[in-house]
Write a protein that holds these residues in place. Sequence first.
Motif, PDB file in Angstrom:
ATOM      1  N   GLU A  59       1.015  -1.136   0.093  1.00 18.19           N
ATOM      2  CA  GLU A  59      -0.113  -0.109   0.130  1.00 18.19           C
ATOM      3  C   GLU A  59       0.876   1.400  -0.211  1.00 18.19           C
ATOM      4  OE1 GLU A  59      -3.208   0.179   2.781  1.00 18.19           O
ATOM      5  OE2 GLU A  59      -4.117  -1.731   2.049  1.00 18.19           O
ATOM      6  N   GLU A  60       2.074   1.209   0.823  1.00 17.39           N
ATOM      7  CA  GLU A  60       2.854   2.466   0.652  1.00 17.39           C
ATOM      8  C   GLU A  60       3.395   2.755  -0.566  1.00 17.39           C
ATOM      9  OE1 GLU A  60       5.622   1.919   4.102  1.00 17.39           O
ATOM     10  OE2 GLU A  60       4.158   2.848   5.482  1.00 17.39           O
ATOM     11  N   ASN A  61       3.780   1.608  -1.367  1.00 15.14           N
ATOM     12  CA  ASN A  61       4.300   1.665  -2.567  1.00 15.14           C
ATOM     13  C   ASN A  61       3.304   2.157  -3.437  1.00 15.14           C
ATOM     14  OD1 ASN A  61       6.133   1.131  -4.695  1.00 15.14           O
ATOM     15  ND2 ASN A  61       4.700  -0.419  -5.344  1.00 15.14           N
ATOM     16  N   TYR A  62       2.173   1.926  -3.308  1.00 17.08           N
ATOM     17  CA  TYR A  62       1.001   2.350  -4.355  1.00 17.08           C
ATOM     18  C   TYR A  62       0.832   3.887  -3.952  1.00 17.08           C
ATOM     19  CZ  TYR A  62      -3.916   3.748  -5.270  1.00 17.08           C
ATOM     20  OH  TYR A  62      -4.916   4.270  -5.637  1.00 17.08           O
ATOM     21  N   LEU A  63       0.914   4.228  -2.683  1.00 16.34           N
ATOM     22  CA  LEU A  63       0.308   5.510  -2.360  1.00 16.34           C
ATOM     23  C   LEU A  63       1.474   6.438  -2.538  1.00 16.34           C
ATOM     24  CD1 LEU A  63      -1.008   4.930   1.234  1.00 16.34           C
ATOM     25  CD2 LEU A  63      -2.054   5.755  -0.760  1.00 16.34           C
ATOM     26  N   SER A  64       2.769   6.102  -2.569  1.00 15.33           N
ATOM     27  CA  SER A  64       3.864   6.961  -3.168  1.00 15.33           C
ATOM     28  C   SER A  64       3.823   7.167  -4.567  1.00 15.33           C
ATOM     29  CB  SER A  64       5.174   6.257  -2.641  1.00 15.33           C
ATOM     30  OG  SER A  64       5.452   5.119  -3.275  1.00 15.33           O
ATOM     31  N   GLN A  65       3.074   6.358  -5.340  1.00 11.08           N
ATOM     32  CA  GLN A  65       3.206   6.632  -6.824  1.00 11.08           C
ATOM     33  C   GLN A  65       1.863   7.319  -7.156  1.00 11.08           C
ATOM     34  OE1 GLN A  65       3.093   2.745  -9.113  1.00 11.08           O
ATOM     35  NE2 GLN A  65       4.607   2.024  -7.592  1.00 11.08           N
ATOM     36  N   ARG A  66       0.723   6.943  -6.329  1.00 10.49           N
ATOM     37  CA  ARG A  66      -0.458   7.856  -6.363  1.00 10.49           C
ATOM     38  C   ARG A  66      -0.384   9.375  -6.143  1.00 10.49           C
ATOM     39  NH1 ARG A  66      -4.488  10.395  -6.757  1.00 10.49           N
ATOM     40  NH2 ARG A  66      -6.537   9.951  -6.173  1.00 10.49           N
ATOM     41  N   PHE A  67       0.209   9.471  -4.846  1.00 12.87           N
ATOM     42  CA  PHE A  67       0.382  10.817  -4.539  1.00 12.87           C
ATOM     43  C   PHE A  67       1.836  11.731  -4.423  1.00 12.87           C
ATOM     44  CE2 PHE A  67      -3.197   8.798  -2.117  1.00 12.87           C
ATOM     45  CZ  PHE A  67      -4.324   9.628  -2.650  1.00 12.87           C
ATOM     46  N   GLY A  68       2.597  11.032  -4.945  1.00 10.95           N
ATOM     47  CA  GLY A  68       4.203  11.591  -5.049  1.00 10.95           C
ATOM     48  C   GLY A  68       4.742  11.969  -3.923  1.00 10.95           C
ATOM     49  N   ARG A  69       5.214  13.349  -4.196  1.00 13.24           N
ATOM     50  CA  ARG A  69       5.910  14.148  -3.107  1.00 13.24           C
ATOM     51  C   ARG A  69       5.231  14.388  -1.719  1.00 13.24           C
ATOM     52  NH1 ARG A  69      10.507  14.053  -0.984  1.00 13.24           N
ATOM     53  NH2 ARG A  69      11.043  14.019  -3.084  1.00 13.24           N
ATOM     54  N   ALA A  70       3.934  14.570  -1.971  1.00 12.81           N
ATOM     55  CA  ALA A  70       3.135  14.830  -0.785  1.00 12.81           C
ATOM     56  C   ALA A  70       3.044  13.586  -0.007  1.00 12.81           C
ATOM     57  CB  ALA A  70       1.493  14.972  -1.169  1.00 12.81           C
ATOM     58  N   TYR A  71       2.760  12.378  -0.259  1.00  8.16           N
ATOM     59  CA  TYR A  71       3.217  11.236   0.223  1.00  8.16           C
ATOM     60  C   TYR A  71       4.563  11.145   1.035  1.00  8.16           C
ATOM     61  CZ  TYR A  71       2.523   6.527   2.336  1.00  8.16           C
ATOM     62  OH  TYR A  71       2.118   5.424   3.083  1.00  8.16           O
ATOM     63  N   LEU A  72       5.612  11.271   0.118  1.00  2.00           N
ATOM     64  CA  LEU A  72       6.832  10.986   0.725  1.00  2.00           C
ATOM     65  C   LEU A  72       7.305  12.001   1.612  1.00  2.00           C
ATOM     66  CD1 LEU A  72       8.911  10.594  -2.800  1.00  2.00           C
ATOM     67  CD2 LEU A  72       8.123   8.763  -1.269  1.00  2.00           C
ATOM     68  N   ASP A  73       6.659  13.173   1.761  1.00  2.00           N
ATOM     69  CA  ASP A  73       6.905  14.174   2.693  1.00  2.00           C
ATOM     70  C   ASP A  73       6.362  13.603   3.879  1.00  2.00           C
ATOM     71  OD1 ASP A  73       8.402  15.623   1.019  1.00  2.00           O
ATOM     72  OD2 ASP A  73       6.946  17.147   0.653  1.00  2.00           O
ATOM     73  N   TYR A  74       5.009  13.128   3.916  1.00  3.18           N
ATOM     74  CA  TYR A  74       4.138  12.579   4.981  1.00  3.18           C
ATOM     75  C   TYR A  74       5.011  11.504   5.666  1.00  3.18           C
ATOM     76  CZ  TYR A  74       0.382   9.912   6.970  1.00  3.18           C
ATOM     77  OH  TYR A  74      -0.420   9.342   7.864  1.00  3.18           O
ATOM     78  N   GLN A  75       5.691  10.296   4.613  1.00  5.58           N
ATOM     79  CA  GLN A  75       6.469   9.358   5.306  1.00  5.58           C
ATOM     80  C   GLN A  75       7.512   9.848   6.285  1.00  5.58           C
ATOM     81  OE1 GLN A  75       7.290   6.907   1.702  1.00  5.58           O
ATOM     82  NE2 GLN A  75       6.419   5.549   2.413  1.00  5.58           N
ATOM     83  N   GLY A  76       7.969  11.155   5.818  1.00  6.14           N
ATOM     84  CA  GLY A  76       9.292  11.398   6.492  1.00  6.14           C
ATOM     85  C   GLY A  76       8.828  12.202   7.994  1.00  6.14           C
ATOM     86  N   ARG A  77       7.709  12.288   8.074  1.00  6.53           N
ATOM     87  CA  ARG A  77       6.931  13.104   9.270  1.00  6.53           C
ATOM     88  C   ARG A  77       6.239  12.238  10.376  1.00  6.53           C
ATOM     89  NH1 ARG A  77       4.282  16.193   5.575  1.00  6.53           N
ATOM     90  NH2 ARG A  77       2.432  15.503   6.314  1.00  6.53           N
ATOM     91  N   VAL A  78       5.495  11.011   9.703  1.00  4.34           N
ATOM     92  CA  VAL A  78       5.006  10.287  10.591  1.00  4.34           C
ATOM     93  C   VAL A  78       5.257   8.915  10.184  1.00  4.34           C
ATOM     94  CG1 VAL A  78       2.207   9.478  10.853  1.00  4.34           C
ATOM     95  CG2 VAL A  78       2.781  11.745  10.239  1.00  4.34           C
ATOM     96  N   MET A  79       5.263   8.015  11.457  1.00  5.39           N
ATOM     97  CA  MET A  79       6.009   6.949  11.523  1.00  5.39           C
ATOM     98  C   MET A  79       4.946   5.864  10.877  1.00  5.39           C
ATOM     99  SD  MET A  79       8.219   6.924  14.766  1.00  5.39           S
ATOM    100  CE  MET A  79       9.245   5.498  14.541  1.00  5.39           C
ATOM    101  N   ARG A  80       5.369   4.557  10.390  1.00  2.00           N
ATOM    102  CA  ARG A  80       4.576   3.542   9.689  1.00  2.00           C
ATOM    103  C   ARG A  80       3.404   3.104  10.743  1.00  2.00           C
ATOM    104  NH1 ARG A  80       8.078  -0.135   7.292  1.00  2.00           N
ATOM    105  NH2 ARG A  80       7.744   0.718   5.581  1.00  2.00           N
ATOM    106  N   TYR A  81       3.769   2.995  11.877  1.00  2.00           N
ATOM    107  CA  TYR A  81       2.709   2.389  13.226  1.00  2.00           C
ATOM    108  C   TYR A  81       2.218   3.343  13.990  1.00  2.00           C
ATOM    109  CZ  TYR A  81       3.338  -2.412  11.278  1.00  2.00           C
ATOM    110  OH  TYR A  81       3.203  -3.423  10.447  1.00  2.00           O
ATOM    111  N   PHE A  82       3.272   3.907  14.728  1.00  2.00           N
ATOM    112  CA  PHE A  82       2.848   5.144  15.492  1.00  2.00           C
ATOM    113  C   PHE A  82       4.016   6.085  16.074  1.00  2.00           C
ATOM    114  CE2 PHE A  82       1.277   7.204  19.389  1.00  2.00           C
ATOM    115  CZ  PHE A  82       0.018   7.581  19.142  1.00  2.00           C
ATOM    116  N   GLY A  83       3.726   7.350  15.762  1.00  2.00           N
ATOM    117  CA  GLY A  83       4.746   8.232  16.454  1.00  2.00           C
ATOM    118  C   GLY A  83       4.838   9.264  15.042  1.00  2.00           C
ATOM    119  N   ARG A  84       5.691  10.532  15.554  1.00  2.00           N
ATOM    120  CA  ARG A  84       6.009  11.666  14.785  1.00  2.00           C
ATOM    121  C   ARG A  84       7.481  11.625  14.716  1.00  2.00           C
ATOM    122  NH1 ARG A  84       1.749  14.790  12.992  1.00  2.00           N
ATOM    123  NH2 ARG A  84       3.250  16.392  12.268  1.00  2.00           N
ATOM    124  N   ARG A  85       7.950  12.031  13.686  1.00  2.00           N
ATOM    125  CA  ARG A  85       9.492  12.151  13.606  1.00  2.00           C
ATOM    126  C   ARG A  85       9.939  13.540  13.956  1.00  2.00           C
ATOM    127  NH1 ARG A  85      10.691   7.443  10.891  1.00  2.00           N
ATOM    128  NH2 ARG A  85       9.346   6.897   9.207  1.00  2.00           N
TER     129      ARG A  85
END
Length: 201
Positions: free
Chosen positions: A175-201
């Motif tokens: 799903e993360e692979n799909y979302l990074s393709q679907r939403f591009g930079r917005a999702y990649l930035d989001y991945q950098g801020r929010v952790m996969r399961y719980f927490g913020r960076r």
Amino acid sequence: MSLLKELGLEEYVFQIMALAVLAIFYGAYLVKMAAQAMRGIRTNQVANRRGETHAVEMVMSIATVAVIIVQLASIALDWNWNAESFRIAGFVIGLVGCVFFIAAELGLGDSWRAGVPKEDDTQFVEDGIYGWSRNPAFLGFDLQYIGVCLMFLNALTIAFSIFAIVMLHLQILHEENYLSQRFGRAYLDYQGRVMRYFGRR
């Protein structure tokens, strides 16, 4: 507890608690599916795509159904190796899983899907519970599995819970692979801020 004692159900307290967790969790899932179906939205899109994603989603689907069967069998047979304190902790963990799952459903609104959608135009959500977890629904599943496993600890619940959790993790990766393709930079930035399961960076 006094009501259960009066009804002669005191010895079934953990069965009732575990069934309550499952009823809340899967009830929320079914209500969401029904509500979306009334609006013409197909919620369940598991194995909707070909290739590796299809295979992972098929096995994940089998795992999530199998674990329910094992959970219900363990509850019916009261098959448990655990102490009462761990069983109570499992109940609390299971309820927390329900909270995460319901918050995830509400947070996504009509963009909620089970599986990777093939053509649906879903929205990217990064606020609410999604501001703290990229995968709160999967976290809810994991906590529910762990909670019921602690309430009815035996070889089968351990094995099937681990199997389901591993398959859900593989689904997350797809799903993360799909979302990074679907939403591009917005999702990649989001991945950098929010952790996969719980927490913020």
